[in-house]
Design an enzyme around this catalytic site. Structure first.
Site, short mmCIF file in Angstrom:
data_model
loop_
_atom_site.label_atom_id
_atom_site.label_comp_id
_atom_site.label_asym_id
_atom_site.label_seq_id
_atom_site.Cartn_x
_atom_site.Cartn_y
_atom_site.Cartn_z
CB CYS A 2 17.19 -37.69 33.10
SG CYS A 2 15.95 -37.76 35.06
NE ARG A 27 18.76 -33.87 29.28
CZ ARG A 27 17.24 -33.27 28.18
NH1 ARG A 27 17.92 -32.99 27.11
NH2 ARG A 27 16.60 -34.17 28.34
CG ASN A 98 14.39 -37.93 30.27
OD1 ASN A 98 14.02 -37.57 31.11
ND2 ASN A 98 15.07 -37.24 29.45
N GLY A 99 11.71 -39.86 31.87
CA GLY A 99 10.73 -39.75 32.34
C GLY A 99 9.69 -40.05 33.64
CD GLU A 482 7.24 -12.03 35.65
OE1 GLU A 482 7.89 -11.28 36.62
OE2 GLU A 482 8.36 -12.57 34.30
CE LYS A 486 10.88 -11.17 33.22
NZ LYS A 486 11.15 -12.23 34.89
CD GLU A 489 14.93 -9.80 34.16
OE1 GLU A 489 15.90 -9.93 35.33
OE2 GLU A 489 13.59 -10.58 34.21
CG HIS A 505 -4.67 7.27 43.05
ND1 HIS A 505 -5.37 7.51 43.99
CD2 HIS A 505 -5.60 5.90 43.13
CE1 HIS A 505 -6.25 7.42 44.20
NE2 HIS A 505 -6.92 5.62 43.14
O1 M6R Z 1 15.83 -18.46 41.52
P1 M6R Z 1 14.43 -17.28 41.88
O2 M6R Z 1 13.22 -17.48 41.39
O3 M6R Z 1 14.46 -17.53 44.12
O4 M6R Z 1 14.89 -15.60 41.97
C1 M6R Z 1 14.41 -14.99 42.22
C2 M6R Z 1 14.68 -13.63 41.53
O5 M6R Z 1 16.28 -13.41 41.94
C3 M6R Z 1 13.91 -13.95 40.59
O6 M6R Z 1 12.24 -14.45 39.97
C4 M6R Z 1 14.79 -12.68 39.07
O7 M6R Z 1 13.80 -11.90 39.32
C5 M6R Z 1 14.81 -12.63 37.50
N1 M6R Z 1 16.44 -12.01 37.13
C6 M6R Z 1 13.92 -12.16 37.27
O8 M6R Z 1 13.17 -12.47 35.93
#
Ligand code: M6R
Length: 611
Positions: A2, A27, A98-99, A482, A486, A489, A505
């Site tokens: 909010c 927000r 807000n809260g 992950e 990260k 990307e 493997h």
């Molecule tokens: O909004 P969502 O969580 O469904 O999105 C899924 C993926 O598109 C999203 O996690 C994407 O892999 C991110 N860019 C990762 O950082």
């Protein structure tokens, strides 16, 4: 979440309020409204959906008055609707909040017994009723607000006006943000600085428990115990864009740093520690139904899929129910086995990802009960779901998901505890221990964020690497996935995440002295600590560079690795929340050092609404 804006001065307040609310759009919100006062007449205009809906209404019939309050609502209690939008009014009092008021049900009950009627489903409306009653008992507005908040358990940033005292705004805060903007012959209040930057650069940050009385010519602030206090005035030189990032260079950095708060917001109001149970608003699965479940299928993409893998371990361990984690884009195009005794969980930050939505609908059409773990209320997935658990991370603007991931992990942990209790696989005592472990997580994230300087040194050393390998075992496997996602990307460096046991493997062929290998190796029983040490030795034997994420007291791995990043020890299933943070920072700093567009990396969209 909010947003609040308030104005008192000599100008028409409605346009100022609407334009301030626009600056708070980042927000996230699903409805908005303003209350404008003209002597003893209160004009309230509210509208569901985007601010342009409110703007159209305000322009059609401009509410007149030089004092007013406005709000953007991010629904928590009650769906997004005109009635649930703020401001809420009662007896000549208008409030924006807000809260979360945790004891709103009990307060509403008590007020109803005194003859009050409520016109919304919100917790916030309680404030208007309480303050109105206190005014009737003879208190002035500041005292009435104080008396009202004394009855409330929860968090709040609150701004109030009343027709019986038409020249001042009273506002107060505890755990939700609020700043005062100082002008000449006019003064302001808002949830955040950007809302007011076009009017003033002079701000006072209210502190917890402060109450401010604002008129056109004056601002007085009182501390929690009622004594007048002086809070410093700060001149803000931010550009509007920077201000929206709260002074951070990128949204991603801001969102990484927000994680202690985001995780605390996911937990807030849900942990029933004394009962050893979890409360989810809108939970409608009976104990019989939960006991009859034979399988959970998690459907997700990208980062959300990674949190699903971690969630599988949590649910299988605590609720002893088989869990499959499916890439939504694959699930939708095969002939999956789905039965009415299955629970399909869609995990999504946005709630709009096309593949996840389609897979979720498919599972539902085949008879599964549909649960959405989602950050955006009112999104397509929450509309499709039989039950929604909100992650409450607040808006995530950087394309690379950060706080969405960690809040999904704690949301899944809460769900695992809830299912465990309902299925009888967790005793009250065991559930209490799990919930207690959860309460420690926000502080642990705060502590681990302090590793930023050492992560940045590692980023500088490896910023020109061609490839990265991330290894983890057990609960650290999704963390490795992950970490690699990260990095790739936003830095555009090729990175692979692997389960440690799989290294022999295939990926071991890639290792040479140019290959940095990030090994996530906290000393957890499930993580097969001894075996991950074996992986480290194998990498070293081939000249690879080891960056190890380890417990604070781990001297052994520290002696083997080229670089170490130390993290506080969390329980095995919660350690992914903590261990992920340095990897987010690593990706962030590598990308930033390479001069990339961190928040909007090439080819990627925040919400993937097409296949
Ligand atoms: O909004 P969502 O969580 O469904 O999105 C899924 C993926 O598109 C999203 O996690 C994407 O892999 C991110 N860019 C990762 O950082």
């Amino acid at each position: 979440m909010c947003g609040i804006v308030g104005y008192v001065g000599d100008k028409e307040s409605a346009p100022i309020l609407v334009s301030g609310l626009k600056k708070l759009e980042y927000r996230g919100y699903d409805s908005a409204g303003v209350a404008v006062m003209n002597r003893n007449v209160l004009n309230v205009v509210r509208a569901t959906g985007k601010l342009k809906n409110l703007e159209t209404r305000v322009q059609t019939d401009v509410p007149q008055g030089t004092i007013g309050i406005g709000h953007t609502r991010w629904a928590t209690h009650g769906r997004p609707s005109d009635e649930n939008a703020h401001p809420h009014t009662y007896g000549g009092v208008a409030v924006v909040h807000n809260g979360i008021i945790e004891n709103h049900l009990a307060l509403k009950e008590e007020l109803r017994s005194k003859g009050h009627h409520f016109s919304s489903e919100t917790d916030s409306e309680v404030f208007a009723h309480l303050i109105s009653d206190e005014l009737k008992s003879g208190l002035d507005l500041p005292a009435a607000v104080r008396a009202a908040i004394a009855q409330v358990k929860g968090t709040y940033a609150l701004a109030v006006v009343t027709t019986s005292d038409p020249n001042r705004i009273v506002c107060t805060k505890d755990s939700s943000p609020m700043v005062l903007g100082l002008g000449q012959g006019q003064n302001f209040v808002a949830s955040d600085v950007p809302a007011l930057l076009e009017h003033t650069r002079d701000f006072v940050y209210m502190e917890e428990g402060d109450l401010a009385v604002i008129t056109a010519s004056n601002v007085d602030i009182y501390g929690r115990t009622g004594q007048k206090v002086n809070r410093p005035t700060r001149r803000i030189d931010w550009t509007p864009m920077m201000a929206e990032k709260g002074g951070h260079k990128h949204f991603m950095h801001k969102e990484i740093m927000e994680q202690p708060r985001a995780v605390a917001d996911t937990l807030r109001g849900r942990m029933l520690l004394s009962e050893g149970d979890v409360h989810f608003e809108g939970w409608n699965l009976s104990p019989e139904k939960v006991r009859a479940l034979t399988k959970i299928t998690i459907l997700a993409c990208g980062t959300s899929w990674h949190s699903g893998i971690a969630g599988k371990a949590m649910i299988e361990s605590l609720a002893r129910l088989p869990v499959e984690v499916e890439l939504a884009s694959e699930f939708r195009y095969r002939d999956p086995i789905v039965e009415p005794s299955h629970l399909a969980i869609a995990i999504s930050q946005s709630g709009e990802t096309a593949d996840t939505l389609a897979a979720f609908k498919e599972a539902k059409a085949r008879g599964a009960t549909a649960l959405a773990l989602c950050n955006v209320i009112g999104s397509a997935m929450t509309r499709e779901a039989d039950i929604t658990i909100l992650t409450n991370a607040g808006p995530e603007i950087g394309v690379a998901s950060t706080k969405a991931f960690t809040t999904q992990l704690v949301g899944l942990y809460l769900l695992a505890v809830k299912l465990g209790r309902m299925r009888g696989t967790l005793t009250v005592k065991a559930a209490q221990e799990h919930l207690t472990a959860l309460t420690e997580i926000p502080k642990m994230i705060e502590d681990v964020l302090k590793c930023e300087a050492s992560v940045k040194r590692v980023a500088r050393e490896f910023m020109n690497a061609q490839d990265f390998l991330f290894l983890g075992r057990g609960p650290m496997h999704p963390v490795a996935l992950e970490g690699a996602l990260k990095l790739k990307e936003i830095s555009y460096i090729h990175a692979e995440g692997y389960a440690g046991g799989e290294m022999k493997h295939g990926p071991i062929a890639l290792i040479d002295e140019k290959m940095p290998v990030v090994v996530i190796a906290p000393k957890q029983p499930h993580v097969a600590y001894e075996k991950i040490i074996g992986n480290i030795e194998e990498v070293r034997a081939r000249g690879g560079k080891v960056i190890a994420i380890i417990d604070e007291d781990d001297a052994h791995v520290a002696s083997l690795a080229d670089h170490v990043i130390r993290i506080p020890a969390a329980s095995a299933l919660l350690a992914p929340v903590v261990a992920t943070i340095p990897l987010q920072l690593l990706a962030y700093h590598v990308a930033d050092l390479r001069g990339n567009d961190v928040d909007q990396p090439r080819n990627l969209a925040k919400s993937v609404t097409v296949e």
